[in-house]
Scaffold this active site. Sequence first.
Site, PDB file in Angstrom:
ATOM      1  N   TRP A 320       0.840  -1.214   0.000  1.00  0.00           N
ATOM      2  CA  TRP A 320       0.000   0.000   0.000  1.00  0.00           C
ATOM      3  C   TRP A 320       0.872   1.261   0.000  1.00  0.00           C
ATOM      4  O   TRP A 320       0.536   2.267  -0.621  1.00  0.00           O
ATOM      5  CB  TRP A 320      -0.899   0.000   1.245  1.00  0.00           C
ATOM      6  CG  TRP A 320      -1.793   1.209   1.326  1.00  0.00           C
ATOM      7  CD1 TRP A 320      -3.027   1.355   0.766  1.00  0.00           C
ATOM      8  CD2 TRP A 320      -1.515   2.446   1.981  1.00  0.00           C
ATOM      9  NE1 TRP A 320      -3.541   2.590   1.035  1.00  0.00           N
ATOM     10  CE2 TRP A 320      -2.633   3.293   1.786  1.00  0.00           C
ATOM     11  CE3 TRP A 320      -0.440   2.936   2.721  1.00  0.00           C
ATOM     12  CZ2 TRP A 320      -2.696   4.577   2.300  1.00  0.00           C
ATOM     13  CZ3 TRP A 320      -0.510   4.229   3.235  1.00  0.00           C
ATOM     14  CH2 TRP A 320      -1.622   5.033   3.022  1.00  0.00           C
ATOM     15  N   HIS A 321       2.015   1.163   0.676  1.00  0.00           N
ATOM     16  CA  HIS A 321       2.859   2.354   0.790  1.00  0.00           C
ATOM     17  C   HIS A 321       3.601   2.702  -0.494  1.00  0.00           C
ATOM     18  O   HIS A 321       4.065   3.835  -0.639  1.00  0.00           O
ATOM     19  CB  HIS A 321       3.856   2.184   1.938  1.00  0.00           C
ATOM     20  CG  HIS A 321       3.230   2.428   3.270  1.00  0.00           C
ATOM     21  ND1 HIS A 321       2.543   1.458   3.943  1.00  0.00           N
ATOM     22  CD2 HIS A 321       3.155   3.546   4.046  1.00  0.00           C
ATOM     23  CE1 HIS A 321       2.082   1.957   5.080  1.00  0.00           C
ATOM     24  NE2 HIS A 321       2.427   3.218   5.166  1.00  0.00           N
ATOM     25  N   GLY A 322       3.746   1.774  -1.394  1.00  0.00           N
ATOM     26  CA  GLY A 322       4.403   2.134  -2.639  1.00  0.00           C
ATOM     27  C   GLY A 322       4.827   0.933  -3.452  1.00  0.00           C
ATOM     28  O   GLY A 322       4.883  -0.193  -2.953  1.00  0.00           O
TER      29      GLY A 322
END
Lengths: 473, 381
Positions: A320-322
């Site tokens: 989700w963060h990247g």
Amino acid sequence: MLFSSLIFLVMFLPIVLFGYFVLLRKWRPAQNVFLLCASLVFYAWGEPKFVFVMIGSILFNWMMGLLTDRFRDSKSAKLLVALDVAGNLGLLFIFKYLTFTLQNIKSLSGASFDVPQIALPIGISFFTFQAMSYVLDVYRGDGEVQKNPLYVGLYISLFPQLIAGPIVRYQTVAEEISGRKETWADFSEGVNRFLIGFLKKVLLANTMAVIADGIFDSTEPVSAAASWLGLIAYTLQIYYDFAGYSDMGIGLGRMFGFHFLENFDYPYISTSVTEFWRRWHISLGTWFRDYVYIPLGGSRVKKPRLVLNLFVVWLLTGIWHGANWTFVVWGLLYFVLLTVEKLTGIPGKLRGKAWLPVRYIVTMAFVCLGWLVFRAENLSAAWDYLRNMFGAGAAAAGDTFLYYIDNYIVYLVAAVVFSLPAAPWLRKKIDALPKAPRTVCDVLYTVGLIALFLVSVSFVVKGSYNPFIYFNF
Amino acid sequence: MKKALSVIFLTVLCVLFFGTFCSGYFTDLRTMFSGYGGGLKGLILTVMEKDYLDERLNKDVFRHDNWIDLYGGALRLTGVCSLREDDGKHIVRTAGDGLAFVWAQRRPSAQQTEWIRSLRKAALETGADCWYVSIPQKTCPTETVYCDRGAANHSEETDRAYAAVFEDAGYRVLDLHARMHADGLRHEALYYRTDHHWTDSAAFWAACVAAQEIGLPTEHMDPDLYETEVFSKSFLGSEGKHLGRLYVGMDDFELRIPRFATRLTQTSDGEHPRAGTFSDTLFYREYLTRDTFKDSMYGAYLGGDKKLVRIRNELLPRGKRILLFKDSFGNSMASYLAPACGQLDLIDPRFYDGSSVLFAQQGKYDVIVVATTYLDLGKPD
């Protein structure tokens, strides 16, 4: 648009406040439409084309919400929810992960094809998760379906939480969209919160960013001391960057009568990794807990299944963060740590005050290690940085450590102090005072906060370093 | 109390909003709207994508200069002694409460060396004397203490490296460092605290030394023959503008006006010739009252930076013809050198777009002097 930009502070916010509280006073539908339009302008600022992605997402989820509500009691409801999740994740995949996936396929297969470079719409991970939350809450009966697409639009795009959260669950604000009540007390509390967030972002996060980016991005070798300093600065930067932005978001929401849930609770006082994640990015943690972890069975399952559940949640949290392997490894690091904590119950076994420093140091060491992987360009850079911290890197040229210490020691000390619950502690002490000295303290607080706000504005006017880590998440 | 806070906050927002509109932002917007011909949609897209409004706002914000002052004051109060700007500039505070740019160590480039040699060759052909004035920098490692211990000072190595190239090429080197020490001067004292330009008295001193060494008449180089005008606490130099007036304060600005008779003319590209006394011809007094942040008082010397300036001394028509390569700080020295020359031509290599070597060759100069900083030395011809 960033909250910590002049265009927001000098133009956008005054115009929106005036329009909302003066021109459209006591006319709720118009106020909501006005807030929606303002939110779309806020989103479009800088890259207007992506506003169409946002509008598409709003219409899609509004429609899916209606259909889900209509067929809630039939078998099709699950299918509709699955379709909605697939649609939202598909959108996220195309913009955020397609390039990364194709790059990996290309390098693994040795195939020769052009990998498209797709620009990332700002805050896409936040608003797609909010959009999914709407349909999921409607399906679970946790929130009323919204027939008016403009109100779904308002929920998804509301500017205070649009770009970097907190990820507001639909059930949290469902009633407030049409039935909120703005009060002077709420507005004042919102202003107070916004100002605190502004100071965190501009004075502390941005200054820590100067140190962290200066050291992490240095093209010259840096000393072991400077590497440690860089990592500590980044640990503080990411906290103040994100917590400051969350504070501003929560404060702005409060000004307009919305009550968002807290997103941070002094995570750097945690004495276990489990506790850290109860205090860090709470809205994301609870989102994954309620929409992924618990539906998978949560922790009331057999151990292998528990491990699998944790693995899925932390893999997704990382991704989700990247779109980078560093985020995957970062997520899996927490999977390992949390699994160990859950299966062995170590933090619980090390009770007593004597163990607290040990638990604290171990927790912070892992948290910092996590941030090192999170911050690094790639895994090899993370490894090199880690080696450098222990003196295994190339000889350093110049004294970067002294440069940053000489310049930013006040900001570093302030950042460390305010990452601990110093302010609530002080507040408690002040509240226990008799009325007269308490009033003096309150006046000093007000004057001090305004003075620091003006100083922060001067930093923004000067155009000093103003990156934002979560801008592209 | 939180209600009072929100009232103050709203007041600040109102003041900023209306103040900014009144201080030029509205004019900028009007100009933008009236100048755009691509339809409303195009206009909206342009405005949003180009960040035009953001950029203008940072310049037009209500009381911009006071914000910079506040910024500098806050930095000073929190002990920040060094500033690295986005454009790569690194400004450091010295123990003497001055501000200095920190430069990386430099070595003469092949292009610079080539230019230095070509100019010398041209001078030999015309019979002109060739001088290099090695100018002391604002800071020196043996003398200056940076408050930021991480900043390195390479000024001495750089000075030596450049002087060596000029010496090798056959220039006569006027080493102002040596004269400075002999005259009991210190590096920082030669410069304004908030600027990288030297002070009026340092410029006058340098002009005196240069006139002596080059062989110009020195009867006008007596300080007593000048009246000094002092503009107290009114100058904020280039470094100071980055940090405002509260960081290290402002400098006194000085100008020397000759008490003796002078008659000069000055011509430069794009300007009407100026003629009259020293003060009327060489000093542009309008710069003394301009905006502290947007303009520089240093422009009072010769009207600031121009690619080519010619100053004739009508009272010394048979005086020496000098060609001086200089950059902005040289404007002050050149002004005080002018009464000692018959003709003084000034080339600023940053802006001169022709062949400076060819210009030197054709000019029949008695003396060619190079007195530029390393950054601005030797553009390719």
